[in-house]
Design a protein around this motif. Structure first.
Motif, PDB file in Angstrom:
ATOM      1  N   THR A  21      10.935  24.205 -87.440  1.00  0.00           N
ATOM      2  CA  THR A  21      12.219  24.725 -86.998  1.00  0.00           C
ATOM      3  C   THR A  21      12.071  25.275 -85.586  1.00  0.00           C
ATOM      4  O   THR A  21      11.011  25.776 -85.214  1.00  0.00           O
ATOM      5  N   PRO A  22      13.095  25.187 -84.786  1.00  0.00           N
ATOM      6  CA  PRO A  22      12.972  25.678 -83.406  1.00  0.00           C
ATOM      7  C   PRO A  22      12.824  27.202 -83.361  1.00  0.00           C
ATOM      8  O   PRO A  22      13.195  27.908 -84.292  1.00  0.00           O
ATOM      9  N   ASN A  23      12.267  27.664 -82.271  1.00  0.00           N
ATOM     10  CA  ASN A  23      12.086  29.102 -82.088  1.00  0.00           C
ATOM     11  C   ASN A  23      13.417  29.787 -81.843  1.00  0.00           C
ATOM     12  O   ASN A  23      14.363  29.172 -81.375  1.00  0.00           O
ATOM     13  N   PRO A  24      13.477  31.092 -82.111  1.00  0.00           N
ATOM     14  CA  PRO A  24      14.691  31.839 -81.790  1.00  0.00           C
ATOM     15  C   PRO A  24      14.916  31.856 -80.270  1.00  0.00           C
ATOM     16  O   PRO A  24      14.003  31.622 -79.488  1.00  0.00           O
ATOM     17  N   VAL A  25      16.103  32.188 -79.885  1.00  0.00           N
ATOM     18  CA  VAL A  25      16.476  32.169 -78.466  1.00  0.00           C
ATOM     19  C   VAL A  25      15.638  33.161 -77.661  1.00  0.00           C
ATOM     20  O   VAL A  25      15.287  32.904 -76.518  1.00  0.00           O
ATOM     21  N   LYS A  28      11.180  32.451 -75.948  1.00  0.00           N
ATOM     22  CA  LYS A  28      10.675  32.008 -74.649  1.00  0.00           C
ATOM     23  C   LYS A  28      10.756  33.105 -73.587  1.00  0.00           C
ATOM     24  O   LYS A  28       9.774  33.313 -72.867  1.00  0.00           O
ATOM     25  N   PRO A  29      11.872  33.842 -73.469  1.00  0.00           N
ATOM     26  CA  PRO A  29      11.884  34.926 -72.475  1.00  0.00           C
ATOM     27  C   PRO A  29      10.839  36.016 -72.754  1.00  0.00           C
ATOM     28  O   PRO A  29      10.236  36.547 -71.816  1.00  0.00           O
ATOM     29  N   VAL A  30      10.610  36.328 -74.021  1.00  0.00           N
ATOM     30  CA  VAL A  30       9.605  37.345 -74.349  1.00  0.00           C
ATOM     31  C   VAL A  30       8.213  36.829 -74.015  1.00  0.00           C
ATOM     32  O   VAL A  30       7.377  37.559 -73.464  1.00  0.00           O
ATOM     33  N   MET A  31       7.954  35.561 -74.312  1.00  0.00           N
ATOM     34  CA  MET A  31       6.652  34.965 -74.031  1.00  0.00           C
ATOM     35  C   MET A  31       6.346  35.008 -72.531  1.00  0.00           C
ATOM     36  O   MET A  31       5.285  35.490 -72.115  1.00  0.00           O
ATOM     37  N   PHE A  32       7.290  34.524 -71.728  1.00  0.00           N
ATOM     38  CA  PHE A  32       7.079  34.535 -70.282  1.00  0.00           C
ATOM     39  C   PHE A  32       7.097  35.962 -69.741  1.00  0.00           C
ATOM     40  O   PHE A  32       6.401  36.268 -68.760  1.00  0.00           O
ATOM     41  N   MET A  75       1.401  33.509 -77.662  1.00  0.00           N
ATOM     42  CA  MET A  75       2.729  33.090 -78.131  1.00  0.00           C
ATOM     43  C   MET A  75       2.999  31.623 -77.817  1.00  0.00           C
ATOM     44  O   MET A  75       3.788  30.984 -78.509  1.00  0.00           O
ATOM     45  N   THR A  76       2.334  31.074 -76.792  1.00  0.00           N
ATOM     46  CA  THR A  76       2.551  29.655 -76.467  1.00  0.00           C
ATOM     47  C   THR A  76       2.069  28.741 -77.587  1.00  0.00           C
ATOM     48  O   THR A  76       2.539  27.614 -77.693  1.00  0.00           O
TER      49      THR A  76
END
Length: 80
Positions: A21-25, A28-32, A75-76
């Motif tokens: 399933t795709p990641n929550p919205v 990606k911002p938290v990871m970066f 997280m990546t």
């Protein structure tokens, strides 16, 4: 001689299909954000010559910065 009967096999779903399933919205911002925050932490430490971000940590500020960035890199591995 009689031939053996072949059994039909049920189609097999690929492993991990339930977790594709795709990641929550926000992922990606938290990871970066973690990666950039760790980088900024280290840059601030060097530019301020150890006076910032936490003077009591001393040279451990480098490890703190790398630790924060490492969380982002971990997280990546979960990014889809």
């Amino acid at each position: 001689m009689a031939g053996s009967k072949t059994r039909s096999k049920a189609p097999r779903s690929p492993e991990g299909s339930a977790s594709d399933t795709p990641n929550p919205v926000w992922f990606k911002p938290v990871m970066f954000g973690f990666m950039l925050l760790g980088l900024v932490w280290i840059i601030v430490f060097y530019i301020s010559q150890g006076a910032l971000p936490v003077p009591a940590f001393g040279a451990w500020n480098i490890l703190v910065g790398f630790g924060i960035a490492f969380i982002g890199f971990l997280m990546t591995t979960r990014w889809r």
